[in-house]
Design an enzyme around this catalytic site. Structure first.
Site, short mmCIF file in Angstrom:
data_model
loop_
_atom_site.label_atom_id
_atom_site.label_comp_id
_atom_site.label_asym_id
_atom_site.label_seq_id
_atom_site.Cartn_x
_atom_site.Cartn_y
_atom_site.Cartn_z
N HIS A 134 0.81 -1.22 0.00
CA HIS A 134 0.00 0.00 0.00
C HIS A 134 0.85 1.28 0.00
O HIS A 134 1.85 1.39 0.69
CB HIS A 134 -0.94 0.02 1.21
N HIS A 143 12.96 -1.34 -12.22
CA HIS A 143 12.82 -2.79 -12.47
C HIS A 143 12.82 -3.48 -11.10
O HIS A 143 13.82 -3.43 -10.38
CB HIS A 143 13.98 -3.27 -13.32
#
Length: 205
Positions: A134, A143
């Site tokens: 969250h 990446h």
């Protein structure tokens, strides 16, 4: 032809993207490379070299990047501004919160979990089985390797690579162009342009 998707790059990471696209009913029909590849495992059409000044962008406009290197992806996008339209591809097994925000050209692979109010930038790779919790904020050209876990409220700067099975503690701030080694456990903020490894992670001198 305008509704079809081409991929830039045709090896390694590109193969993963192609298979995820197929599973998502967004099949890729062709690829761009410096030259036509002898090894063509998906029988794709060779579209040409995207760096060619005569490349027919008016014919082929929707693309995804099939390149794992953050800097190369950024360079390609900067050269194609105003020419190519980039699409997002999500593997159907990924779980993405309805409140998450995702920038263009981002690839999300199988079994990924992106949770409430996460913000993912442009042209990112969120690889197999990783978790973005969250309110994480992921900048462009990041990446995240397979199995990595970013706890809540983590921020990650542009161009950073987070290695496979690494864990980032809640609330950590990671700078730009950082490399986090596989399996690292990050419990402190990380400045720009460093490499960290280990558990707990340490900056390599």
């Amino acid at each position: 032809m305008s509704d079809n998707i081409g991929i830039i790059g045709y090896s390694g990471h590109a193969f993963v993207v192609i298979e995820a696209a197929k599973e998502s009913h967004m099949p890729i029909f062709g690829y761009c490379e410096i030259k036509e590849q002898e090894f063509n495992p998906y029988d794709l059409e060779y579209l040409g070299n995207e760096k060619d000044l005569n490349f027919p962008w008016s014919k082929y406009r929707k693309f995804i990047l099939g390149i794992g290197d953050n800097r190369i992806r950024k360079d390609i996008v900067s050269n194609l501004t105003g020419k190519a339209q980039f699409v997002n591809i999500y593997h159907p097994s990924a779980q993405i919160s309805n409140t998450a925000r995702l920038g263009e050209g981002t690839f999300i692979n199988a079994m990924v979990s992106i949770n409430a109010l996460a913000n993912i930038g442009r042209h990112c790779i969120i690889n197999t089985g990783s978790i973005v919790e969250h309110e994480c904020v992921i900048a462009d050209y990041v990446h995240i390797g397979p199995g990595a876990v970013l706890a809540g409220n983590v921020s990650v700067g542009t161009g950073t690579f987070i290695g496979a099975n690494s864990t980032i503690k809640q609330g950590i701030k990671i700078g730009e162009n950082v490399i986090i080694g596989a399996g690292a456990v990050v419990i402190r903020d990380i400045p720009d342009s460093v490499t960290v490894v280990g558990n707990p992670s340490k900056i390599l001198k």
